[in-house]
Write a protein that holds these residues in place. Sequence first.
Motif, PDB file in Angstrom:
ATOM      1  N   ALA A  82       5.594 -31.250  16.292  1.00 34.79           N
ATOM      2  CA  ALA A  82       4.817 -31.619  15.099  1.00 34.79           C
ATOM      3  C   ALA A  82       5.515 -32.746  14.343  1.00 34.79           C
ATOM      4  CB  ALA A  82       4.648 -30.390  14.206  1.00 34.79           C
ATOM      5  N   ARG A  85       5.133 -36.072  16.169  1.00 31.86           N
ATOM      6  CA  ARG A  85       3.841 -36.738  15.947  1.00 31.86           C
ATOM      7  C   ARG A  85       3.879 -37.562  14.656  1.00 31.86           C
ATOM      8  NH1 ARG A  85       1.992 -31.962  18.465  1.00 31.86           N
ATOM      9  NH2 ARG A  85       1.761 -30.823  16.510  1.00 31.86           N
ATOM     10  N   CYS A  86       4.532 -37.027  13.639  1.00 28.20           N
ATOM     11  CA  CYS A  86       4.669 -37.788  12.387  1.00 28.20           C
ATOM     12  C   CYS A  86       5.513 -39.038  12.608  1.00 28.20           C
ATOM     13  CB  CYS A  86       5.317 -36.926  11.301  1.00 28.20           C
ATOM     14  SG  CYS A  86       4.338 -35.503  10.796  1.00 28.20           S
ATOM     15  N   ALA A  88       5.857 -40.680  15.433  1.00 30.64           N
ATOM     16  CA  ALA A  88       5.087 -41.635  16.233  1.00 30.64           C
ATOM     17  C   ALA A  88       4.037 -42.342  15.378  1.00 30.64           C
ATOM     18  CB  ALA A  88       4.421 -40.907  17.401  1.00 30.64           C
ATOM     19  N   ALA A  89       3.410 -41.585  14.485  1.00 27.88           N
ATOM     20  CA  ALA A  89       2.358 -42.160  13.644  1.00 27.88           C
ATOM     21  C   ALA A  89       2.912 -43.243  12.713  1.00 27.88           C
ATOM     22  CB  ALA A  89       1.687 -41.060  12.822  1.00 27.88           C
TER      23      ALA A  89
END
Lengths: 149, 265
Positions: A82, A85-86, A88-89
């Motif tokens: 999780a 993902r932050c 990568a964003a």
Amino acid sequence: MQVDTRINGCPVTLGCAAGEFLATTLRRLGYLSVKQGCDTGSCGLCTVWLDGRPVLSCCTLTARVGGREITTVEGVAEEAAAFARCMAAEGAEQCGFCTPGLTMTVLALRRELEAPDEEAINRYLAGNLCRCSGYAGQLRAIKTFLGVG
Amino acid sequence: MLHIDRHLFVASLDEAAALLEANPHSAVLGGCGFLRLGSRHISTAIDLSRLDLDFVRAGETSIEIGAMTSLRTVETHPLTASLAGGVLARALAPIVGVQLRHALTIGGTVAGRYPFSDLLTALVALDARVELYAGGRMALADLLNGEPRRDIVVRVLLPRDGRTAAFADLRRSATDFPLLNAAVARCADGFRVVVGSRPGRARRSPTAETHLADRGLDPITAAEAGRLTAAELSFGDNPRGSGAYRQSVCPVLVQRALLEVLHAG
């Protein structure tokens, strides 16, 4: 020496030499998320949890982990994903070598500090060095992950 | 390179002392955070971590901190974090990172008598006392300034006397070793002015303390106390800065810390 411990919830008996450090032991066992960076306690790349607290495995004698619980990124994979993902964003990851250690410290921060502001985040993460990102993207990703600011 | 022949968890301080006495190449382990910074051969590593020396307790007149208590615990424990205006938490915060502070112990820091230590400078300003296994209780300042002792640090005692204290430091980068640090305190019997990482060990400045005791604390005496400290203490060179530079910034750090104490009331 024989050391009875737990790694990511599983009981393990470690064989190690006196004077061996935990980062070396864990990598020998295949926990390759534990990176060896400075090997002098300065960079945070080798961060794991010992009884839920973030420590530097390059400075922790393996002999001392008997009866204790070691957690690596492999043991918190879902939560780490999780956070990833932050990251990568926000385009916060470049070479990625520091990411496992950073992740372990961020997840510890989430457990220890309630609604931290930017200054508190920076203070808590001061022991995790990144040589390529410049930290700004990481900080945005951490704030998103923590749901603050 | 570090080499340890054998690692022993002792069951008592008596056993630890006997092992220490028996072999000049034995050593008591603290948090081990700085072991990798040098090359060392330890024949017997004496580990105190199973002796219940990890505690912070309130006594009637003092706070007792066990030798194996981590610096992170000292930084965050309600008793120590709030002591004297939070000077310990302030001094500990720049030490590398949370992870290392979870490992480093107060006993290891005291026994190591590290000249670069931020904690030792703050502890001297608090009139900390140290309990040694063989040597008994003594002022930390005397331990730092005396000859090296082959003894075991058991606990550190901090007076609960309502003093106000402050800490100031200068570093080349946020979590580097300090180029210079200073801690001051105002207590019932006067002032403490301490400067460390000179790069020698933390030392009090009796001249500055007397000046403040005689004239009181205000912005003018704070500045003069800084100048007196710089004139009284010795400063040396190391890769982080020259002695002359340290001597130049010393008055500023002492003055800043004193003004913080002044404004704290």
